[in-house]
Design an enzyme around this catalytic site. Structure first.
Site, PDB file in Angstrom:
ATOM      1  N   GLU A  57      43.508  -3.730 -41.408  1.00  0.00           N
ATOM      2  CA  GLU A  57      42.564  -3.599 -40.300  1.00  0.00           C
ATOM      3  C   GLU A  57      41.175  -4.069 -40.729  1.00  0.00           C
ATOM      4  O   GLU A  57      40.697  -3.727 -41.810  1.00  0.00           O
ATOM      5  CB  GLU A  57      42.504  -2.109 -39.925  1.00  0.00           C
ATOM      6  CG  GLU A  57      41.384  -1.740 -38.990  1.00  0.00           C
ATOM      7  CD  GLU A  57      41.147  -0.219 -38.973  1.00  0.00           C
ATOM      8  OE1 GLU A  57      41.882   0.524 -39.673  1.00  0.00           O
ATOM      9  OE2 GLU A  57      40.231   0.205 -38.262  1.00  0.00           O
ATOM     10  N   VAL A  59      37.506  -3.422 -40.383  1.00  0.00           N
ATOM     11  CA  VAL A  59      36.640  -2.337 -39.919  1.00  0.00           C
ATOM     12  C   VAL A  59      35.368  -2.974 -39.367  1.00  0.00           C
ATOM     13  O   VAL A  59      34.718  -3.765 -40.059  1.00  0.00           O
ATOM     14  CB  VAL A  59      36.303  -1.378 -41.073  1.00  0.00           C
ATOM     15  CG1 VAL A  59      35.413  -0.240 -40.582  1.00  0.00           C
ATOM     16  CG2 VAL A  59      37.584  -0.830 -41.694  1.00  0.00           C
ATOM     17  N   ASP A 103      36.529   4.547 -57.732  1.00  0.00           N
ATOM     18  CA  ASP A 103      35.394   3.622 -57.600  1.00  0.00           C
ATOM     19  C   ASP A 103      34.713   3.867 -56.249  1.00  0.00           C
ATOM     20  O   ASP A 103      34.334   2.937 -55.550  1.00  0.00           O
ATOM     21  CB  ASP A 103      35.873   2.172 -57.723  1.00  0.00           C
ATOM     22  CG  ASP A 103      34.716   1.175 -57.839  1.00  0.00           C
ATOM     23  OD1 ASP A 103      33.604   1.591 -58.217  1.00  0.00           O
ATOM     24  OD2 ASP A 103      34.924  -0.016 -57.538  1.00  0.00           O
ATOM     25  N   ASN A 108      31.778   0.973 -51.356  1.00  0.00           N
ATOM     26  CA  ASN A 108      33.181   1.050 -50.965  1.00  0.00           C
ATOM     27  C   ASN A 108      33.425   2.043 -49.843  1.00  0.00           C
ATOM     28  O   ASN A 108      34.531   2.558 -49.686  1.00  0.00           O
ATOM     29  CB  ASN A 108      34.053   1.347 -52.186  1.00  0.00           C
ATOM     30  CG  ASN A 108      34.155   0.132 -53.099  1.00  0.00           C
ATOM     31  OD1 ASN A 108      34.088  -1.003 -52.626  1.00  0.00           O
ATOM     32  ND2 ASN A 108      34.283   0.366 -54.392  1.00  0.00           N
ATOM     33  N   ASP A 120      38.726  -0.315 -50.642  1.00  0.00           N
ATOM     34  CA  ASP A 120      38.778  -0.800 -52.031  1.00  0.00           C
ATOM     35  C   ASP A 120      39.526   0.173 -52.940  1.00  0.00           C
ATOM     36  O   ASP A 120      38.955   0.764 -53.846  1.00  0.00           O
ATOM     37  CB  ASP A 120      37.339  -1.025 -52.533  1.00  0.00           C
ATOM     38  CG  ASP A 120      37.302  -1.988 -53.715  1.00  0.00           C
ATOM     39  OD1 ASP A 120      38.367  -2.476 -54.116  1.00  0.00           O
ATOM     40  OD2 ASP A 120      36.194  -2.234 -54.231  1.00  0.00           O
TER      41      ASP A 120
HETATM   42  N1  LIG Z   1      38.969  -3.620 -44.074  1.00  0.00           N
HETATM   43  C1  LIG Z   1      37.742  -4.143 -44.139  1.00  0.00           C
HETATM   44  N2  LIG Z   1      37.005  -4.308 -43.015  1.00  0.00           N
HETATM   45  C2  LIG Z   1      35.759  -4.828 -43.086  1.00  0.00           C
HETATM   46  N3  LIG Z   1      35.158  -5.222 -44.227  1.00  0.00           N
HETATM   47  C3  LIG Z   1      35.831  -5.084 -45.380  1.00  0.00           C
HETATM   48  C4  LIG Z   1      37.146  -4.538 -45.402  1.00  0.00           C
HETATM   49  N4  LIG Z   1      37.575  -4.525 -46.687  1.00  0.00           N
HETATM   50  C5  LIG Z   1      36.577  -5.051 -47.410  1.00  0.00           C
HETATM   51  N5  LIG Z   1      35.516  -5.382 -46.649  1.00  0.00           N
HETATM   52  C6  LIG Z   1      34.241  -5.988 -47.097  1.00  0.00           C
HETATM   53  O1  LIG Z   1      34.476  -6.762 -48.256  1.00  0.00           O
HETATM   54  C7  LIG Z   1      33.762  -6.221 -49.378  1.00  0.00           C
HETATM   55  C8  LIG Z   1      34.612  -6.306 -50.626  1.00  0.00           C
HETATM   56  O2  LIG Z   1      35.833  -5.597 -50.440  1.00  0.00           O
HETATM   57  P1  LIG Z   1      36.344  -4.526 -51.476  1.00  0.00           P
HETATM   58  O3  LIG Z   1      37.651  -4.016 -50.957  1.00  0.00           O
HETATM   59  O4  LIG Z   1      35.287  -3.497 -51.739  1.00  0.00           O
HETATM   60  O5  LIG Z   1      36.664  -5.411 -52.771  1.00  0.00           O
HETATM   61  P2  LIG Z   1      35.877  -5.604 -54.146  1.00  0.00           P
HETATM   62  O6  LIG Z   1      34.727  -4.634 -54.214  1.00  0.00           O
HETATM   63  O7  LIG Z   1      36.937  -5.311 -55.166  1.00  0.00           O
HETATM   64  O8  LIG Z   1      35.449  -7.019 -54.106  1.00  0.00           O
HETATM   65  C9  LIG Z   1      33.398  -4.790 -48.973  1.00  0.00           C
HETATM   66  O9  LIG Z   1      32.218  -4.326 -49.575  1.00  0.00           O
HETATM   67  C10 LIG Z   1      33.261  -4.880 -47.479  1.00  0.00           C
HETATM   68  O10 LIG Z   1      31.950  -5.268 -47.117  1.00  0.00           O
HETATM   69 MG   LIG Z   2      34.315  -2.886 -53.412  1.00  0.00          MG
END
Ligand SMILES: Nc1ncnc2c1ncn2[C@@H]1O[C@H](COP(=O)(O)OP(=O)(O)O)[C@@H](O)[C@H]1O
Ligand SMILES: [Mg+2]
Length: 215
Positions: A57, A59, A103, A108, A120
């Site tokens: 999804e 967000v 984390d 996150n 994350d």
């Molecule tokens: N399901 C989601 N919906 C909207 N934005 C997301 C979603 N998952 C990640 N993001 C965006 O992408 C960024 C990086 O994703 P994340 O899962 O935190 O991976 P990482 O920190 O390991 O790069 C997040 O800080 C957020 O802004």
């Molecule tokens: Mg992250």
């Protein structure tokens, strides 16, 4: 694609087959997401896992754009307190499954119109049998406290991690367990239990120091 860190390894994949890759991925994040959704923890809903890509999804904010991170929004004290209580409840529900995010931070947690969403999760750790579990839980919870305490300073005096952990260790933590945020440490005259507590504290501090060094 999930995890740029692993992507290069997946490229040269003759010795590490697709099946194993997918299994590794699933173990890491997909399983956690499905488990968490089932336990009513607010995370992005997983939509499937196709060809090495985890689809989930998106967000969004009220306008349909990707939602901001918790560290990017200004909050009223009241909303900060609401979000904090909500997030502590999510952490409790996770711990009831034996999971610690590991984390959790302002980076996150996304802020959707209906409240915070935790993201994350590839490094979510099993609480049982993990020596660093309490240190990780404390770090996660203290990160939430610091971030939201900027808007509601009374949060800075709260101590949810040890209270939660004590219940978890006794097998008494439930998704709806009532927590006070005040953890009574034993301040009586020295007794064997008190000494053990001090030793345990020193051990935990050392674990935290090593975590800091490793991060
Ligand atoms: N399901 C989601 N919906 C909207 N934005 C997301 C979603 N998952 C990640 N993001 C965006 O992408 C960024 C990086 O994703 P994340 O899962 O935190 O991976 P990482 O920190 O390991 O790069 C997040 O800080 C957020 O802004
Ligand atoms: Mg992250």
């Amino acid at each position: 694609m999930r995890g740029s860190r692993q992507a290069p390894a997946m490229g040269k994949s003759t010795s590490f087959g697709r099946k194993e890759q997918e299994t590794a991925w699933k173990n890491a994040e997909v399983d956690a997401l499905y488990q968490l959704v089932a336990a009513d923890v607010r995370v992005p809903r997983p939509l499937g896992y196709f060809d090495g890509v985890l689809i989930m999804e998106l967000v969004t904010d009220a306008a349909g754009d990707p939602a901001p991170r918790l560290g990017e929004v200004e909050l009223s004290a009241e909303t900060a307190l609401d979000y904090h209580a909500f997030l502590i409840r999510q952490v409790v529900r996770m711990l009831c499954l034996g999971l610690i995010h590991g984390d959790l931070s302002e980076f996150n947690v996304l802020v959707a119109p209906d409240g915070p969403v935790i993201i994350d999760l590839p490094q979510a750790v099993n609480a049982a049998g993990n020596n660093a579990a309490l240190a990780l839980l404390e770090r996660d919870i203290n990160n939430l406290r610091t971030t939201l305490g900027r808007f509601a300073p009374e949060l800075l005096a709260t101590e949810f991690a040890r209270e939660m952990w004590a219940l978890f260790e006794q097998g008494e933590l439930r998704p709806d367990s009532v927590l006070t945020g005040a953890f009574a440490r034993d301040e009586a005259l020295v007794d064997p239990d008190g000494v053990m507590l001090v030793i345990e504290d020193a051990r935990e501090e050392e674990i935290q120091r090593q975590l800091r060094l490793a991060s």
